[in-house]
Design a protein around this motif. Structure first.
Motif, PDB file in Angstrom:
ATOM      1  N   ALA A  97     -46.232  52.119   0.584  1.00 16.71           N
ATOM      2  CA  ALA A  97     -47.013  52.735  -0.490  1.00 16.71           C
ATOM      3  C   ALA A  97     -46.612  52.217  -1.865  1.00 16.71           C
ATOM      4  CB  ALA A  97     -46.860  54.255  -0.440  1.00 16.71           C
ATOM      5  N   GLU A 135     -49.527  44.587   4.217  1.00 21.62           N
ATOM      6  CA  GLU A 135     -50.186  44.887   2.946  1.00 21.62           C
ATOM      7  C   GLU A 135     -51.253  43.856   2.550  1.00 21.62           C
ATOM      8  OE1 GLU A 135     -50.986  47.673   0.363  1.00 21.62           O
ATOM      9  OE2 GLU A 135     -49.148  47.854   1.520  1.00 21.62           O
ATOM     10  N   HIS A 143     -53.041  54.732   2.184  1.00 28.62           N
ATOM     11  CA  HIS A 143     -51.632  54.859   1.788  1.00 28.62           C
ATOM     12  C   HIS A 143     -51.233  56.324   1.588  1.00 28.62           C
ATOM     13  CE1 HIS A 143     -52.285  50.583   0.942  1.00 28.62           C
ATOM     14  NE2 HIS A 143     -50.981  50.453   1.077  1.00 28.62           N
TER      15      HIS A 143
END
Length: 463
Positions: A262, A395, A421
């Motif tokens: 995150a 990601e 996220h």
């Protein structure tokens, strides 16, 4: 040879461990800056490449969005390759030699990174993988230094200092990157960061020692204070099977993955999001920098509070701090989704609190990892690097699948990206809250029990 320990009356008497933590923070942060600066410079490479081409340098390679994403993932691949060998070398030779050698090589690679990026994609890919290999021991160093230099009663503050080395990006990298990119292009920032890494490595090598007893500035009082915690036995092998089957360890790793996954939203792609909001290069860099300064302040506060609060049981403190570090960011990410694009500075405020909330992780899963693994914390904390690498691999893929810069559906793309996220943070915090423990894990107790057994004398044969 151990240097002679002498008495001294300076203000840092009995505080050498904090000098060690600060220098280690700077060293790890300097390595990370060299590896991570690509995520900032890649946003502005086309602009500077175009300028260079107009000046007659038409051999500059122009990267596609997919190639840039793969170069981010390449660092993670290198980290996965290097993590196990680096940790094995660190157990055998200690972090002083291993990290010094890796850091000096990383400084050289970073200095030649602009040349690699200008040459072609495949050369840059090799350089990025090599950077990842050299960076792979950072979290292992955090666990090792914490287990050797930190008393158990100061684990929260020690981890706040050590594991917060990612904030060096705000203190060093972003202000320099914003200024150089705006004025002289993106290439000089690589040269500047490589010089900083070289200098910090020399200072760290000269001052750091793998064992507190080998440091000539340590006082007997501070050695006894540190000795109140459990120290890792050099002859005891890591009980890998027991560690890998412990539920509380996996709770730490799940929380660590979500935290890193995150935090990458704005660490890696913050520049793209600020461009989407209509902000310029220097505003982007300085806003990211201010978030980092706030993160450092929050982290120091969280580390002190985690060690000093006495009204809550240790397990309750772990759950509380972990919830602040994972669930609260999920809340701010939801606010970012709801805010209109026409008010970019409201987005900035929410993003700032979003990033700052992660500073409480030193009193959450990081501290939990140190408490349950004690002398094996170099392994448990070190293998958070594995999940960081997995997050780094995932990601760019997620970003390229969901976010379509410049398209009519950009707002919907960013919304989907943020919601995934936020959900990941919520699930990971729930797992940790359910499985958290503050007492030593069974593999630690079994290891200590085995070491405490009396040694039987060898039997002699009677002729």
């Amino acid at each position: 040879m151990r240097c002679h320990r002498f008495r001294w009356n300076l203000s840092m008497k009995h505080r050498i461990r904090w000098v060690i933590f600060i220098l280690t923070w700077l060293q790890l942060g300097s390595v990370m800056n060299c590896v991570d600066v690509f995520s900032f410079s890649m946003v502005y490479m086309e602009k500077n490449s175009t300028i260079a081409a107009e000046a007659g340098l038409d051999d500059i390679y122009i990267y596609t969005l997919e190639e840039k994403s793969s170069l981010i993932s390449a660092m993670a691949i290198g980290s996965l390759i290097g993590m196990y060998p680096q940790n094995v070398l660190m157990q055998k030779y200690g972090p002083r030699l291993v990290l010094t050698f890796a850091s000096l090589l990383c400084a050289v690679v970073t200095a030649f990174m602009p040349w690699a990026l200008d040459t072609n994609y495949h050369v840059a890919l090799v350089f990025r993988i090599f950077q990842g290999i050299l960076y792979s021991a950072d979290f292992g160093v955090v666990g090792y230094v914490c287990s050797k230099w930190s008393p158990i009663k100061e684990v929260g503050m020690s981890l706040a200092a050590l594991s917060g080395f990612t904030a060096a990006r705000a203190v060093i990298q972003l202000p320099l990157a914003g200024w150089t990119t705006s004025n002289v292009g993106w290439r000089p920032i690589y040269y500047i960061l490589s010089i900083i890494l070289f200098i910090s490595t020399i200072i760290w090598f000269l001052f750091y020692r793998d064992d507190p007893e080998d440091h000539c500035l340590m006082t007997h009082h501070e050695l006894q204070h540190i000795g109140g915690g459990t120290k890792r036995d050099k002859t005891k092998k890591t009980p890998y099977r027991e560690v890998l089957t412990d539920k509380s360890v996996w709770a730490v790793w799940v929380a660590g993955f979500a935290d890193i996954f995150a935090s990458f939203v704005f660490l890696v792609y913050g520049a793209q999001y600020y461009q989407y909001l209509g902000m310029d290069i220097q505003a982007n860099a300085w806003l990211n920098s201010m978030k980092g300064y706030l993160f450092i302040g929050v982290r120091v506060f969280a580390g002190i509070a985690s060690d000093r609060i006495r009204t809550l049981p240790e397990k309750s403190k772990l759950r509380l701090f972990n919830t602040i570090s994972l669930q609260v960011p999920a809340f701010f990410l939801m606010l970012v989704v709801l805010l209109p694009r026409e008010h970019p500075y409201l987005h900035v405020i929410c993003i700032t609190f979003y990033q700052a909330s992660f500073g409480f992780n030193c009193g959450g899963f990081y501290k939990g990892a140190a408490l349950i693994s004690r002398q094996f914390s170099y392994f448990v904390i070190g293998y958070i690097q594995l999940f960081k690498s997995l997050a780094t691999l995932l990601e760019p893929v997620l970003f390229s699948l969901l976010v379509l810069p410049g398209s009519e559906d950009s707002e919907l793309s960013w919304t989907s990206y943020f919601l995934i996220h936020a959900l990941t943070l919520t699930v990971a915090n729930t797992v940790y809250v359910l499985l958290a423990r503050s007492e030593p894990a069974d593999f630690v107790l079994n290891a200590e029990l085995e070491l405490s057994k009396p040694q039987l004398p060898c039997e002699t044969s009677i002729n």
